[in-house]
Design a protein around this motif. Structure first.
Motif, PDB file in Angstrom:
ATOM      1  N   TRP A  88      35.239  33.740  17.632  1.00  8.73           N
ATOM      2  CA  TRP A  88      35.222  32.666  16.756  1.00  8.73           C
ATOM      3  C   TRP A  88      34.122  31.779  16.367  1.00  8.73           C
ATOM      4  O   TRP A  88      33.986  31.034  15.342  1.00  8.73           O
ATOM      5  N   PHE A  89      33.267  31.790  17.456  1.00  7.49           N
ATOM      6  CA  PHE A  89      32.000  31.170  17.106  1.00  7.49           C
ATOM      7  C   PHE A  89      31.055  31.827  16.022  1.00  7.49           C
ATOM      8  O   PHE A  89      30.526  31.003  15.323  1.00  7.49           O
ATOM      9  N   GLY A  90      31.118  33.101  16.048  1.00  6.69           N
ATOM     10  CA  GLY A  90      30.517  33.767  14.701  1.00  6.69           C
ATOM     11  C   GLY A  90      31.406  33.745  13.632  1.00  6.69           C
ATOM     12  O   GLY A  90      30.832  33.481  12.475  1.00  6.69           O
ATOM     13  N   PHE A  91      32.573  33.668  13.780  1.00  2.76           N
ATOM     14  CA  PHE A  91      33.531  33.685  12.511  1.00  2.76           C
ATOM     15  C   PHE A  91      33.324  32.465  11.753  1.00  2.76           C
ATOM     16  O   PHE A  91      33.221  32.227  10.578  1.00  2.76           O
ATOM     17  N   ASN A  92      33.313  31.094  12.640  1.00  2.79           N
ATOM     18  CA  ASN A  92      33.143  29.971  11.693  1.00  2.79           C
ATOM     19  C   ASN A  92      31.664  29.545  11.628  1.00  2.79           C
ATOM     20  O   ASN A  92      31.163  28.983  10.497  1.00  2.79           O
ATOM     21  N   GLY A  93      30.787  29.724  12.647  1.00  2.00           N
ATOM     22  CA  GLY A  93      29.343  29.440  12.632  1.00  2.00           C
ATOM     23  C   GLY A  93      28.533  30.266  11.552  1.00  2.00           C
ATOM     24  O   GLY A  93      27.896  29.670  10.915  1.00  2.00           O
ATOM     25  N   GLY A  94      29.140  31.428  11.500  1.00  5.07           N
ATOM     26  CA  GLY A  94      28.423  32.639  10.769  1.00  5.07           C
ATOM     27  C   GLY A  94      28.636  32.266   9.216  1.00  5.07           C
ATOM     28  O   GLY A  94      27.838  32.662   8.116  1.00  5.07           O
ATOM     29  N   SER A  95      29.993  31.591   8.939  1.00  7.65           N
ATOM     30  CA  SER A  95      30.484  31.229   7.651  1.00  7.65           C
ATOM     31  C   SER A  95      29.412  30.335   6.717  1.00  7.65           C
ATOM     32  O   SER A  95      29.593  30.071   5.703  1.00  7.65           O
ATOM     33  N   THR A  96      28.574  29.603   7.645  1.00  9.84           N
ATOM     34  CA  THR A  96      27.399  28.838   6.848  1.00  9.84           C
ATOM     35  C   THR A  96      26.666  29.809   5.992  1.00  9.84           C
ATOM     36  O   THR A  96      26.104  29.399   4.895  1.00  9.84           O
ATOM     37  N   LEU A  97      26.549  30.817   6.350  1.00  7.64           N
ATOM     38  CA  LEU A  97      25.540  31.954   5.687  1.00  7.64           C
ATOM     39  C   LEU A  97      24.043  31.404   5.953  1.00  7.64           C
ATOM     40  O   LEU A  97      23.242  31.878   5.018  1.00  7.64           O
ATOM     41  N   PHE A  98      23.782  30.415   6.681  1.00  5.03           N
ATOM     42  CA  PHE A  98      22.594  29.896   6.789  1.00  5.03           C
ATOM     43  C   PHE A  98      22.259  29.449   8.155  1.00  5.03           C
ATOM     44  O   PHE A  98      23.164  28.414   8.497  1.00  5.03           O
ATOM     45  N   ALA A  99      21.177  29.743   8.475  1.00  2.00           N
ATOM     46  CA  ALA A  99      20.854  29.218   9.929  1.00  2.00           C
ATOM     47  C   ALA A  99      20.284  27.768   9.733  1.00  2.00           C
ATOM     48  O   ALA A  99      18.844  27.725   9.720  1.00  2.00           O
ATOM     49  N   ASN A 100      20.931  26.724  10.142  1.00  2.00           N
ATOM     50  CA  ASN A 100      20.499  25.383  10.220  1.00  2.00           C
ATOM     51  C   ASN A 100      21.513  24.368  11.180  1.00  2.00           C
ATOM     52  O   ASN A 100      22.139  25.161  11.896  1.00  2.00           O
ATOM     53  N   ALA A 101      21.142  23.283  11.438  1.00  2.00           N
ATOM     54  CA  ALA A 101      21.642  22.300  12.387  1.00  2.00           C
ATOM     55  C   ALA A 101      22.943  22.338  12.165  1.00  2.00           C
ATOM     56  O   ALA A 101      23.754  21.762  12.928  1.00  2.00           O
ATOM     57  N   ASN A 102      23.610  22.582  10.868  1.00  2.00           N
ATOM     58  CA  ASN A 102      25.073  22.443  10.659  1.00  2.00           C
ATOM     59  C   ASN A 102      25.753  23.305  11.696  1.00  2.00           C
ATOM     60  O   ASN A 102      27.199  23.083  11.797  1.00  2.00           O
ATOM     61  N   ILE A 103      25.498  24.451  12.124  1.00  2.00           N
ATOM     62  CA  ILE A 103      26.092  25.298  12.983  1.00  2.00           C
ATOM     63  C   ILE A 103      26.620  24.533  14.349  1.00  2.00           C
ATOM     64  O   ILE A 103      27.676  24.829  14.942  1.00  2.00           O
ATOM     65  N   GLY A 104      25.696  23.491  14.786  1.00  2.00           N
ATOM     66  CA  GLY A 104      25.870  22.782  16.052  1.00  2.00           C
ATOM     67  C   GLY A 104      27.345  22.151  15.930  1.00  2.00           C
ATOM     68  O   GLY A 104      28.324  22.396  16.869  1.00  2.00           O
ATOM     69  N   ARG A 105      27.580  21.235  14.793  1.00  2.00           N
ATOM     70  CA  ARG A 105      29.193  20.569  15.025  1.00  2.00           C
ATOM     71  C   ARG A 105      30.183  21.718  14.718  1.00  2.00           C
ATOM     72  O   ARG A 105      31.279  21.534  15.145  1.00  2.00           O
ATOM     73  N   ILE A 106      29.791  22.621  13.823  1.00  2.00           N
ATOM     74  CA  ILE A 106      30.645  23.657  13.710  1.00  2.00           C
ATOM     75  C   ILE A 106      31.410  24.259  14.827  1.00  2.00           C
ATOM     76  O   ILE A 106      32.634  24.143  15.342  1.00  2.00           O
ATOM     77  N   VAL A 107      30.302  24.610  15.919  1.00  2.00           N
ATOM     78  CA  VAL A 107      31.084  25.285  16.965  1.00  2.00           C
ATOM     79  C   VAL A 107      31.323  24.271  18.114  1.00  2.00           C
ATOM     80  O   VAL A 107      32.316  24.787  18.666  1.00  2.00           O
ATOM     81  N   VAL A 108      31.177  23.058  17.894  1.00  2.00           N
ATOM     82  CA  VAL A 108      31.802  22.008  18.833  1.00  2.00           C
ATOM     83  C   VAL A 108      33.112  21.865  18.184  1.00  2.00           C
ATOM     84  O   VAL A 108      34.064  21.914  18.994  1.00  2.00           O
ATOM     85  N   ASN A 109      33.352  21.890  17.041  1.00  2.00           N
ATOM     86  CA  ASN A 109      34.701  21.550  16.451  1.00  2.00           C
ATOM     87  C   ASN A 109      35.583  23.000  16.799  1.00  2.00           C
ATOM     88  O   ASN A 109      36.818  23.018  17.269  1.00  2.00           O
ATOM     89  N   THR A 110      34.843  24.177  16.805  1.00  2.00           N
ATOM     90  CA  THR A 110      35.504  25.272  17.377  1.00  2.00           C
ATOM     91  C   THR A 110      35.801  25.453  18.414  1.00  2.00           C
ATOM     92  O   THR A 110      36.455  26.305  19.241  1.00  2.00           O
ATOM     93  N   THR A 111      35.220  24.540  19.496  1.00  2.00           N
ATOM     94  CA  THR A 111      35.288  24.568  20.776  1.00  2.00           C
ATOM     95  C   THR A 111      36.643  23.328  21.080  1.00  2.00           C
ATOM     96  O   THR A 111      37.403  23.540  21.880  1.00  2.00           O
ATOM     97  N   VAL A 112      36.448  22.345  20.379  1.00  2.00           N
ATOM     98  CA  VAL A 112      37.362  21.348  20.626  1.00  2.00           C
ATOM     99  C   VAL A 112      38.831  21.508  20.321  1.00  2.00           C
ATOM    100  O   VAL A 112      39.812  21.506  21.098  1.00  2.00           O
ATOM    101  N   ALA A 113      39.014  21.982  19.061  1.00  2.00           N
ATOM    102  CA  ALA A 113      40.208  22.457  18.502  1.00  2.00           C
ATOM    103  C   ALA A 113      41.061  23.412  19.317  1.00  2.00           C
ATOM    104  O   ALA A 113      42.442  22.880  19.706  1.00  2.00           O
ATOM    105  N   PRO A 114      40.901  24.298  19.710  1.00  2.00           N
ATOM    106  CA  PRO A 114      41.502  25.183  20.662  1.00  2.00           C
ATOM    107  C   PRO A 114      42.061  24.783  21.841  1.00  2.00           C
ATOM    108  O   PRO A 114      43.030  25.023  22.566  1.00  2.00           O
ATOM    109  N   ALA A 115      40.913  24.198  22.542  1.00  2.00           N
ATOM    110  CA  ALA A 115      41.158  23.510  23.816  1.00  2.00           C
ATOM    111  C   ALA A 115      42.270  22.441  23.582  1.00  2.00           C
ATOM    112  O   ALA A 115      43.209  22.527  24.535  1.00  2.00           O
ATOM    113  N   ALA A 116      42.380  21.637  22.647  1.00  2.00           N
ATOM    114  CA  ALA A 116      43.597  20.555  22.242  1.00  2.00           C
ATOM    115  C   ALA A 116      44.840  21.377  22.227  1.00  2.00           C
ATOM    116  O   ALA A 116      45.885  21.040  22.398  1.00  2.00           O
TER     117      ALA A 116
END
Length: 487
Positions: A297-325
């Protein structure tokens, strides 16, 4: 000038020779040195004349120096594009690994006698999706739009060179199509005929998913050289960043249609409608599957930027926090209901959190992601209990995880937007998720009904008792072990 440079050296050599050689040798050496110096003087004079002549004539204009800053900027842009392509392909590979995750979850939550059938479905639905999406689905989803409803070109992709940027985009999209398709497999496990399932896989990846996907993502291939026009939902402002509705609610709606048509597994409910537990044969394997899905899912959400920049960081953080909760909320809520923590609902709670964060991972904060995950876990528990009370048999919990939380995640785009809540945007989000999931449900219900009438969809009670490994594939996944069942 040459004379001034060499004369001291010559004198020094001459002096050295005067101390180490006879007088005759010294005189001969001095004569030779004088000759050399005269020739050097003549050469120097010639050089001076040439230099004076060149200086007297107007020099040709010098070429303008290269624009170093422009060249550097172009090189940086080219490097960024190449990094983007690498990131998209790497993310797509992570999403491909989710196929293994789905297979492991379904295997673990099902009985051993159906293991080969499950593996075959998960392998073949992706294989079918790949071929059908290449020749039909991609063009319908991302081709030139006909009024925002459906794509009309970019089929076969035969006119693109080896280094075309479209290939990385296509690869990223085909693994999404495979994900939407395989969601249904788990819900309908242990009582669905193999041929009927394969027919469904072709229709979903070739028509249903591309049709509804075009409405929300129709313009996404524009930057890669295909299509570029917005679908009708996208034009209204509908946002589904990575597919809570386009992928998960679509797949979940098809799963609901399938389990309604095929019916419950033999022995799942009593004559009075009371539920009976059908335990999975390998819960550790199911847990491994959830870990693989979470990783992918880190690729599922992070890759949906279609662009390699700093926005990936918060996206994968959110993709970690939500399933844990989500896992915590689902575990605690079911613990409260039945008096003990349940491993299955805990695993599904994490998946529900992942589905819930998929649409909104790019426009909400980690604090909001925590809330999204908490509610997703609660929704997973409530929906699981609700389906059971309605005597609807979902073998792995695909409908609570993907359909219900697909709705929730899509609405969360407006509810938790860091820019502030907008009632109009919330309305568009609600319209979009209902349009996508509703259309998918209706079309898939029709397809399953037709398949059931033409080739048969439900395995007989005898086949279910014997196991689909034996009835459909004449094989045994665990030949060295004897398995038993309890009513």
């Amino acid at each position: 000038m040459i004379r001034r440079i060499l004369l001291p050296a010559v004198l020094a050599v001459s002096t050295l020779v005067s101390f180490t050689s006879p007088i005759q040798g010294q005189q001969a050496l001095e004569t030779k040195l004088d000759t050399i110096i005269e020739k050097l003087d003549a050469s120097q004079s010639t050089l001076n004349q040439v230099a004076a002549k060149v200086g007297a004539e107007p020099a040709a204009p010098a070429a303008a120096p290269a624009d170093d800053e422009g060249v550097a900027k172009a090189e940086i842009e080219a490097l960024q594009l190449n990094i983007n392509y690498v990131w998209v392909v790497l993310s797509a590979a992570l999403v491909f690994m989710m196929q293994a995750g789905f297979a492991m979850v379904e295997l673990g939550f099902s009985r051993a006698k159906n293991s080969i059938n499950i593996i075959m479905k998960n392998f073949l639905d992706f294989s079918i999706s790949t071929v059908v999406f290449l020749f039909l689905g991609f063009g319908l989803m991302f081709g030139t739009s006909a009024g925002g409803w459906i794509g009309t070109d970019s089929f076969w992709l035969s006119g693109h060179g080896a280094d075309d940027k479209l290939w990385s985009f296509w690869f990223f999209q085909v693994v999404f199509a495979g994900t939407a398709c395989t969601i249904v497999s788990g819900a309908m496990a242990e009582r669905t005929k193999f041929v009927g399932y394969l027919v469904y896989a072709g229709f979903l990846s070739g028509i249903i998913y591309p049709l509804t996907g075009h409405w929300a993502w129709g313009s996404f291939a524009g930057g890669f050289g295909a299509g570029g026009e917005k679908g009708w939902l996208e034009a209204l402002g509908f946002v589904d960043f990575a597919g809570s509705s386009v992928v998960h609610a679509c797949g979940g709606a098809c799963a609901l249609a399938g389990i309604i048509v095929v019916g419950a597994r033999h022995g799942r409910f009593g004559k009075d409608g009371s539920p009976r537990l059908i335990a999975g044969h390998n819960i550790p394997l199911a847990a491994l599957g959830v870990f693989i899905l979470w990783f992918g899912w880190f690729g599922f959400n992070g890759g949906s930027t279609l662009f390699a920049n700093a926005n990936i960081g918060r996206i994968v953080v959110n993709t970690t926090v939500a399933p844990a909760a989500g896992a915590l909320a689902a575990m605690i809520s079911m613990w409260f209901v039945q008096g003990r923590p349940d491993v299955g609902i805990t695993l599904n709670g994490a998946l529900g959190g992942l589905v819930g964060i998929t649409a909104c991972c790019a426009n909400i904060t980690p604090g909001s992601a925590f809330i999204v995950g908490i509610i997703a876990g609660l929704l997973t528990t409530v929906a699981t209990i609700g389906l059971e009370r309605l005597c609807i048999d979902d073998a792995v919990g695909a409908v609570p995880v993907h359909l219900v939380n697909g709705w929730w995640g899509t609405l969360s785009v407006a509810l938790f937007d860091e820019a502030g809540f907008d009632a109009h945007k919330f309305g568009v989000q609600a319209l979009g998720t209902l349009a996508i999931s509703g259309t998918a449900f209706i079309l898939c219900f029709i397809i399953f009904k037709v398949v059931d009438m033409l080739v048969g969809l439900r395995a007989s009670e005898t086949e279910q008792i014997d196991g689909l490994d034996f009835s459909e594939h004449a094989a045994n996944a665990y030949p060295d072990f004897q398995t038993t069942e309890q009513a």
